[in-house]
Design a protein around this motif. Structure first.
Motif, PDB file in Angstrom:
ATOM      1  N   GLY A 191      -7.748  -0.242   0.462  1.00  0.00           N
ATOM      2  CA  GLY A 191      -7.257   0.938   1.170  1.00  0.00           C
ATOM      3  C   GLY A 191      -8.310   2.013   1.242  1.00  0.00           C
ATOM      4  O   GLY A 191      -9.183   2.106   0.364  1.00  0.00           O
ATOM      5  N   THR A 227       0.858  -1.188   0.000  1.00  0.00           N
ATOM      6  CA  THR A 227       0.000   0.000   0.000  1.00  0.00           C
ATOM      7  C   THR A 227       0.892   1.236   0.000  1.00  0.00           C
ATOM      8  O   THR A 227       1.941   1.261   0.635  1.00  0.00           O
ATOM      9  CB  THR A 227      -0.926   0.033   1.228  1.00  0.00           C
ATOM     10  N   VAL A 287      -6.385  -0.029   6.142  1.00  0.00           N
ATOM     11  CA  VAL A 287      -6.047  -1.113   5.217  1.00  0.00           C
ATOM     12  C   VAL A 287      -6.789  -2.365   5.655  1.00  0.00           C
ATOM     13  O   VAL A 287      -6.649  -2.813   6.800  1.00  0.00           O
ATOM     14  CB  VAL A 287      -4.520  -1.377   5.195  1.00  0.00           C
TER      15      VAL A 287
END
Length: 670
Positions: free
Chosen positions: A329, A33, A335
């Motif tokens: 996300g 991410t 997350v």
């Protein structure tokens, strides 16, 4: 390698800023991410645990991320202000930034993997530096098709395809095709079915283009304005998420709707396809995620996170090709890791919690309203004013500037564009100045410059002479507004503007104390003439004098060139071509007995090349001028020796003459 202080191994935590990119390795073991802050985090997706994070190296928001390579040595590609390649090991991340000449760090198989996985075109810097005309396109998104076409989506919403000459790594790329009309939304541009391009222009239509020719394959208007898109790389399948929370499937060849469901209570923010199955995951503004089958009427699974005090909105999603693992996300930095099976359904392996709370309201929703309300002027104006009236968090500064600039340049409604200029000037006047130049270059008339000038100066009625007299003493922002306001007055303002330009000495005195102020003033006067267009024809001789002044500032000279092109009359082409012919017939002898090939024809030929093709066709002088250039230079082929090897090149003037002939021939054909 990152510094030891930048790389951290620790407990599972969410981002402290909005998630801006997600990626999942094909085997579902590793997830990545990226955040608005530039931070990158790696996740063990089987257990939902954070394994590493690194910050401060990206130099700005992480815009895209994708895994390439095999499971034994996965590599992560990220883009932002620069592109980087990350080697992932159990102990560390080895980090290498791409050099300016592009993807030397990628093998051919790596590039094919990127092409397959990353259909959203946002890979500027991965496929090599761009030379020649592409530089002028202000590229914001870039991809390359399987046949080598370089596809560029510019900040003006235009899409163009270019190709470099075979075997020339650093050669100038040539334009193959361009997609005009309604400006394309870069966030809603994808590749599918052998690299066809699926584009949603600003007005809510969806257009499918043949990537090789640029021809429109089909077009359709979905029931809801698209806010998210996914496309299958090998099949003619396009999935659209709507502003109303709906999800629809489409055949990209026939424009046939394959199904539609009401997926969420808020707008769909992102979609991801499991390419080995018929599964697609949607995430929404309402904070939920749902998994769907192509022909299913209900979700194969739905995830509703627990209520939290932070922003719940989910904005990004990626999954494995088999659809068994998904990484999600959110705008609050949260997350989520979700696992799916036909037996157990959609099971959360990790539930994130928003860790970032933004003051000043829902800026992201306002920005989305600015982006998607272009066909509704009052709604856009309302969103812009609310955005400008709030205390904008620094984290949203760049996004707000981009959205407002986009609206200023591409918006259809003059009142909306003007409201966006006022808002952007409050946030970043420098960016507003650039956006004004782009807006006036794209949209003619409407009196926007005069109205905006009156707003910012508080003076409703100024004479042309007063506006001209103010040009030397004002800043760049008011300078472009004043110049454009003079241009809006057309023929009535030309005599005063031309007289002010003619009053400067030619050639320019470079040693004058006020040289730069004079150059800025000349630039602004010529910009006013440029905006006046054909009405500025009487200034042609003065503009040619500016063009030929060796002591002048380069930007001022360039403004003379584009102003002549903006006048665009056959008579203008006649004047320039006659001078080209005179110089081509002029023989200049030097003391060493050598003769010049030409006498300053290049600049004039460049001006002709940028003239409207219709003016070139109607000109009586262009043809004889090009003949004179060829008569003087012959075939234009010259040679030079380098390390014992003889190389050939074409004289620049001959290349320009050939391009002008091509413009004329193309216009005649049309």
């Amino acid at each position: 390698m990152p510094d030891e202080d930048d790389l951290c191994i620790g407990p599972s935590e969410d981002h402290g800023d909005a998630v801006t990119a997600v990626a999942v390795s094909p085997d579902g073991r590793i997830g990545a991410t990226g955040a608005r802050s530039g931070e990158i985090r790696l996740w063990d997706l089987r257990h939902g645990l954070l394994t590493a994070y690194v910050g401060g190296l990206q130099g700005g928001p992480v815009e895209s991320a994708a895994f390439i390579g095999d499971a034994r040595q996965p590599r992560l590609l990220t883009t932002g202000p620069s592109a980087s390649l990350w080697m992932v090991t159990a102990e560390a991340l080895e980090w290498r930034q791409f050099p300016w000449d592009g993807g030397r760090l990628l093998t051919s198989s790596d590039r094919e993997a990127v092409l397959r996985q990353c259909g959203d075109l946002r890979w500027l810097g991965v496929f090599g530096s761009l030379y020649g005309s592409i530089k002028s396109e202000s590229p914001m998104a870039l991809g390359r098709t399987a046949s080598g076409l370089i596809v560029v989506s510019s900040d003006e919403g235009l899409i163009r395809a270019w190709r470099r000459p075979a075997g020339e790594t650093y050669g100038d790329a040539g334009l193959v095709w361009a997609f005009g009309g309604d400006a394309a939304d870069q966030r809603l541009t994808r590749c599918c079915d052998g690299w066809r391009l699926v584009v949603s222009p600003r007005r809510g239509r969806v257009v499918v283009l043949d990537s090789e020719s640029g021809a429109v394959v089909t077009a359709f208007v979905p029931p809801a304005r698209p806010t998210a898109i996914a496309a299958h790389p090998d099949r003619p399948l396009v999935v659209l998420g709507g502003r109303d929370g709906s999800l629809s499937w489409w055949d990209a060849r026939s424009a046939h709707c394959l199904g539609r469901v009401q997926a969420h209570g808020g707008r769909v923010r992102a979609l991801a396809l499991a390419t080995d199955t018929d599964l697609v995951m949607s995430v929404s503004q309402d904070g939920t995620a749902a998994l769907w089958r192509l022909h299913g009427r209900g979700p194969a699974g739905r995830f509703v996170p627990p209520t939290s005090s932070g922003p719940r909105e989910l904005t990004h999603v990626a999954g494995t090709p088999d659809g068994r693992c998904w990484l999600v996300g959110g705008r609050g930095g949260q997350v989520h890791v979700l696992h799916w099976s036909g037996h157990a359904g959609l099971v959360p392996q990790r539930v994130g919690r928003p860790s970032w709370v933004m003051d000043g309201g829902d800026v992201e929703t306002l920005l989305d309203d600015v982006r998607h309300h272009w066909d509704d002027g009052p709604a856009s104006v309302a969103a812009v004013r609310e955005l400008a009236s709030g205390d904008l968090d620094e984290a949203w500064h760049g996004s707000a500037v981009d959205a407002l600039t986009d609206l200023i340049v591409n918006g259809a409604d003059p009142a909306t564009r003007e409201a966006a200029v006022i808002a952007l000037a409050e946030i970043d006047q420098g960016k507003a100045t650039t956006a004004l130049y782009q807006m006036f270059g794209r949209h003619d008339g409407h009196g926007s410059a005069g109205r905006l000038l009156a707003y910012f100066t508080g003076e409703d009625e100024s004479t042309t002479e007063e506006l001209v007299a103010s040009l030397p003493g004002i800043g760049d922002f008011l300078g472009v507004l004043t110049s454009a306001a003079l241009g809006e007055r057309g023929a009535a303002a030309v005599p005063a503007v031309h007289a002010a330009l003619r009053a400067f000495p030619f050639p320019t005195r470079e040693d004058a104390d006020h040289w730069f102020r004079d150059e800025s003033t000349k630039y602004r006067l010529m910009y006013a003439l440029r905006q006046a267009g054909a009405a500025a024809a009487p200034a042609t001789p003065t503009l040619l004098a500016v063009l030929e002044d060796d002591e002048i500032y380069r930007d001022t000279r360039h403004q003379a060139k584009v102003t002549l092109q903006a006048i665009g009359l056959p008579e203008t082409a006649d004047t320039i071509a006659a001078e080209v012919r005179r110089r081509a017939d002029l023989v200049v002898h030097h003391e060493d007995g050598q003769d010049d090939d030409t006498e300053g024809c290049s600049l004039l030929l460049e001006v002709l090349l940028g003239m409207p093709p219709a003016a070139l066709v109607a000109s009586r002088e262009v043809g004889p001028a090009l003949e004179a250039v060829r008569r003087r230079l012959g075939d234009g082929i010259r040679t030079y020796e380098d390390n014992g090897e003889v190389h050939e090149y074409t004289v620049f003037e001959i290349r320009l003459a050939d391009c002008i002939d091509e413009e004329i021939a193309e216009q005649i054909k049309r």
